[in-house]
Write a protein that holds these residues in place. Structure first.
Motif, PDB file in Angstrom:
ATOM      1  N   LYS A  99      14.140  -0.029 -34.274  1.00 23.76           N
ATOM      2  CA  LYS A  99      14.769   1.169 -34.829  1.00 23.76           C
ATOM      3  C   LYS A  99      16.280   1.005 -34.738  1.00 23.76           C
ATOM      4  O   LYS A  99      16.868   1.135 -33.663  1.00 23.76           O
ATOM      5  N   ALA A 100      16.910   0.715 -35.880  1.00 27.87           N
ATOM      6  CA  ALA A 100      18.336   0.395 -35.864  1.00 27.87           C
ATOM      7  C   ALA A 100      19.211   1.568 -35.438  1.00 27.87           C
ATOM      8  O   ALA A 100      20.248   1.379 -34.806  1.00 27.87           O
ATOM      9  N   GLN A 101      18.812   2.784 -35.788  1.00 20.81           N
ATOM     10  CA  GLN A 101      19.594   3.967 -35.436  1.00 20.81           C
ATOM     11  C   GLN A 101      18.691   4.972 -34.722  1.00 20.81           C
ATOM     12  O   GLN A 101      18.276   5.977 -35.291  1.00 20.81           O
ATOM     13  N   PRO A 102      18.374   4.724 -33.453  1.00 24.53           N
ATOM     14  CA  PRO A 102      17.442   5.617 -32.742  1.00 24.53           C
ATOM     15  C   PRO A 102      18.051   6.981 -32.462  1.00 24.53           C
ATOM     16  O   PRO A 102      19.245   7.104 -32.219  1.00 24.53           O
ATOM     17  N   THR A 103      17.203   7.991 -32.513  1.00 29.69           N
ATOM     18  CA  THR A 103      17.633   9.337 -32.146  1.00 29.69           C
ATOM     19  C   THR A 103      17.601   9.468 -30.626  1.00 29.69           C
ATOM     20  O   THR A 103      17.061   8.614 -29.921  1.00 29.69           O
ATOM     21  N   ASP A 104      18.146  10.565 -30.120  1.00 24.94           N
ATOM     22  CA  ASP A 104      18.105  10.809 -28.683  1.00 24.94           C
ATOM     23  C   ASP A 104      16.667  10.846 -28.183  1.00 24.94           C
ATOM     24  O   ASP A 104      16.335  10.309 -27.128  1.00 24.94           O
ATOM     25  N   ALA A 105      15.785  11.487 -28.954  1.00 27.18           N
ATOM     26  CA  ALA A 105      14.383  11.594 -28.549  1.00 27.18           C
ATOM     27  C   ALA A 105      13.718  10.218 -28.511  1.00 27.18           C
ATOM     28  O   ALA A 105      12.920   9.930 -27.616  1.00 27.18           O
ATOM     29  N   ILE A 143      15.253   7.351 -28.000  1.00 26.62           N
ATOM     30  CA  ILE A 143      15.804   6.640 -26.844  1.00 26.62           C
ATOM     31  C   ILE A 143      15.090   7.084 -25.574  1.00 26.62           C
ATOM     32  O   ILE A 143      14.681   6.265 -24.748  1.00 26.62           O
ATOM     33  N   ASP A 144      14.916   8.402 -25.428  1.00 28.65           N
ATOM     34  CA  ASP A 144      14.230   8.932 -24.242  1.00 28.65           C
ATOM     35  C   ASP A 144      12.816   8.373 -24.130  1.00 28.65           C
ATOM     36  O   ASP A 144      12.373   7.962 -23.055  1.00 28.65           O
ATOM     37  N   GLU A 145      12.114   8.343 -25.256  1.00 27.25           N
ATOM     38  CA  GLU A 145      10.733   7.872 -25.244  1.00 27.25           C
ATOM     39  C   GLU A 145      10.657   6.384 -24.894  1.00 27.25           C
ATOM     40  O   GLU A 145       9.821   5.967 -24.085  1.00 27.25           O
ATOM     41  N   ALA A 146      11.544   5.592 -25.493  1.00 24.94           N
ATOM     42  CA  ALA A 146      11.508   4.148 -25.271  1.00 24.94           C
ATOM     43  C   ALA A 146      11.901   3.763 -23.850  1.00 24.94           C
ATOM     44  O   ALA A 146      11.392   2.786 -23.298  1.00 24.94           O
ATOM     45  N   MET A 147      12.795   4.540 -23.235  1.00 23.46           N
ATOM     46  CA  MET A 147      13.319   4.200 -21.917  1.00 23.46           C
ATOM     47  C   MET A 147      12.630   4.949 -20.790  1.00 23.46           C
ATOM     48  O   MET A 147      12.945   4.731 -19.616  1.00 23.46           O
ATOM     49  N   ALA A 148      11.686   5.825 -21.118  1.00 22.91           N
ATOM     50  CA  ALA A 148      11.064   6.678 -20.100  1.00 22.91           C
ATOM     51  C   ALA A 148      10.346   5.880 -19.021  1.00 22.91           C
ATOM     52  O   ALA A 148      10.240   6.335 -17.882  1.00 22.91           O
ATOM     53  N   GLY A 149       9.842   4.714 -19.352  1.00 25.87           N
ATOM     54  CA  GLY A 149       9.100   3.933 -18.368  1.00 25.87           C
ATOM     55  C   GLY A 149       9.952   3.061 -17.480  1.00 25.87           C
ATOM     56  O   GLY A 149       9.423   2.318 -16.656  1.00 25.87           O
ATOM     57  N   ASN A 150      11.272   3.142 -17.629  1.00 27.14           N
ATOM     58  CA  ASN A 150      12.180   2.334 -16.805  1.00 27.14           C
ATOM     59  C   ASN A 150      12.874   3.215 -15.777  1.00 27.14           C
ATOM     60  O   ASN A 150      13.675   4.082 -16.131  1.00 27.14           O
ATOM     61  N   ILE A 151      12.559   2.977 -14.517  1.00 32.22           N
ATOM     62  CA  ILE A 151      13.106   3.789 -13.432  1.00 32.22           C
ATOM     63  C   ILE A 151      14.318   3.103 -12.821  1.00 32.22           C
ATOM     64  O   ILE A 151      14.314   1.889 -12.575  1.00 32.22           O
ATOM     65  N   CYS A 152      15.363   3.884 -12.584  1.00 34.24           N
ATOM     66  CA  CYS A 152      16.577   3.377 -11.923  1.00 34.24           C
ATOM     67  C   CYS A 152      16.723   4.107 -10.587  1.00 34.24           C
ATOM     68  O   CYS A 152      16.962   5.310 -10.547  1.00 34.24           O
ATOM     69  N   ARG A 153      16.576   3.386  -9.507  1.00 35.42           N
ATOM     70  CA  ARG A 153      16.656   4.014  -8.177  1.00 35.42           C
ATOM     71  C   ARG A 153      18.061   4.515  -7.870  1.00 35.42           C
ATOM     72  O   ARG A 153      18.244   5.407  -7.048  1.00 35.42           O
ATOM     73  N   CYS A 154      19.056   3.926  -8.526  1.00 34.97           N
ATOM     74  CA  CYS A 154      20.438   4.360  -8.295  1.00 34.97           C
ATOM     75  C   CYS A 154      20.808   5.558  -9.162  1.00 34.97           C
ATOM     76  O   CYS A 154      21.877   6.136  -8.989  1.00 34.97           O
ATOM     77  N   GLY A 155      19.952   5.903 -10.122  1.00 33.87           N
ATOM     78  CA  GLY A 155      20.207   7.072 -10.959  1.00 33.87           C
ATOM     79  C   GLY A 155      21.324   6.887 -11.966  1.00 33.87           C
ATOM     80  O   GLY A 155      22.102   7.821 -12.199  1.00 33.87           O
ATOM     81  N   GLN A 195      15.585  -2.627 -17.969  1.00 33.81           N
ATOM     82  CA  GLN A 195      16.251  -1.641 -18.821  1.00 33.81           C
ATOM     83  C   GLN A 195      16.730  -2.293 -20.113  1.00 33.81           C
ATOM     84  O   GLN A 195      16.545  -1.758 -21.219  1.00 33.81           O
ATOM     85  N   LEU A 196      17.352  -3.454 -19.984  1.00 31.80           N
ATOM     86  CA  LEU A 196      17.886  -4.148 -21.156  1.00 31.80           C
ATOM     87  C   LEU A 196      16.778  -4.609 -22.089  1.00 31.80           C
ATOM     88  O   LEU A 196      16.911  -4.527 -23.318  1.00 31.80           O
ATOM     89  N   MET A 197      15.683  -5.081 -21.523  1.00 28.53           N
ATOM     90  CA  MET A 197      14.580  -5.547 -22.361  1.00 28.53           C
ATOM     91  C   MET A 197      13.981  -4.393 -23.160  1.00 28.53           C
ATOM     92  O   MET A 197      13.682  -4.528 -24.351  1.00 28.53           O
ATOM     93  N   SER A 198      13.826  -3.234 -22.531  1.00 25.97           N
ATOM     94  CA  SER A 198      13.288  -2.070 -23.240  1.00 25.97           C
ATOM     95  C   SER A 198      14.258  -1.580 -24.306  1.00 25.97           C
ATOM     96  O   SER A 198      13.851  -1.238 -25.428  1.00 25.97           O
ATOM     97  N   ALA A 199      15.545  -1.548 -23.968  1.00 25.83           N
ATOM     98  CA  ALA A 199      16.549  -1.090 -24.923  1.00 25.83           C
ATOM     99  C   ALA A 199      16.637  -2.019 -26.129  1.00 25.83           C
ATOM    100  O   ALA A 199      16.765  -1.567 -27.269  1.00 25.83           O
TER     101      ALA A 199
END
Length: 204
Positions: A114-120, A122-134, A103-107
């Motif tokens: 992108k110094a000021q990422p939009t919500d969209a 952020i969603d796109e960049a982090m979509a491939g990282n799954i957190c089993r704890c939610g 998660q940290l590496m992707s973020a």
């Protein structure tokens, strides 16, 4: 013998060039912060940076990394890396923790591109990282539940805030990823000292 630049240092590995980079990192180089999750590039736990870009090391052969720069969670530093770790601590992102290096590496890769990422974004960049704890909400939600404290939001929280902000919630639009871009300029914080005791401890 394969040579690559790993976390800023040139290393040589006597391993088959088609070996997955993940296993070279963990078994040959003893860097176990990068995790095995699925082995099919579906969960993101094995994410590392290859020349600054996030890749899934479980499906990346060592030959692809030859002569290139590889960064693992152990080598994640710089303003974005340090501020991200502070943000993760401030909002208690980690629960099980197994997925968090990925998660940290992707973020971090996102913030460096992108110094000021939009919500969209952020969603796109982090979509491939799954957190089993939610813990997705803690990665995205504003940490507005923290009580205020001048400059540093909590004695136990290492994240600095821009001057003029009296609390974590005082920084507009705070998200544990998006807000890091606002914090980077002020990292690392310069602790104030009262006598011989850091001011951050006087509020305990």
């Amino acid at each position: 013998m394969v040579e690559l630049k790993l976390n800023g240092k040139v290393v040589q590995v006597d391993t088959e060039p088609d070996a997955p980079l993940l296993w070279v990192l963990r078994a040959d180089l003893q860097l176990t912060g990068t995790k095995f999750g699925c082995g099919k590039a579906l969960c993101g736990a094995c994410t590392v940076h290859l020349d600054g870009a996030p890749v899934r090391s479980c499906v990346t052969p060592l030959s692809v990394a030859t002569g290139r720069s590889v960064t693992t969670i152990e080598g994640l530093d710089g303003p974005q890396g340090l501020a991200l770790r502070a943000a993760w601590t401030c909002v208690d992102v980690v629960q099980g923790g197994y997925c968090q290096s990925g998660q940290l590496m992707s973020a971090c890769a996102l913030l460096r591109s992108k110094a000021q990422p939009t919500d969209a974004e952020i969603d796109e960049a982090m979509a491939g990282n799954i957190c089993r704890c939610g813990t997705y909400q803690r990665i995205r939600a504003p940490p507005s539940t923290r009580p205020p404290m001048p400059w540093r939001p909590q004695a136990w929280c290492p994240c600095p805030l821009p001057p003029g902000s009296n609390s974590v919630a005082g920084t507009i639009g705070l998200k544990s990823i998006a807000a890091v871009a606002q914090w980077i300029e002020y990292w690392p914080p310069k602790p104030r000292v009262v006598g011989s005791i850091p001011a951050s401890r006087t509020s305990r």
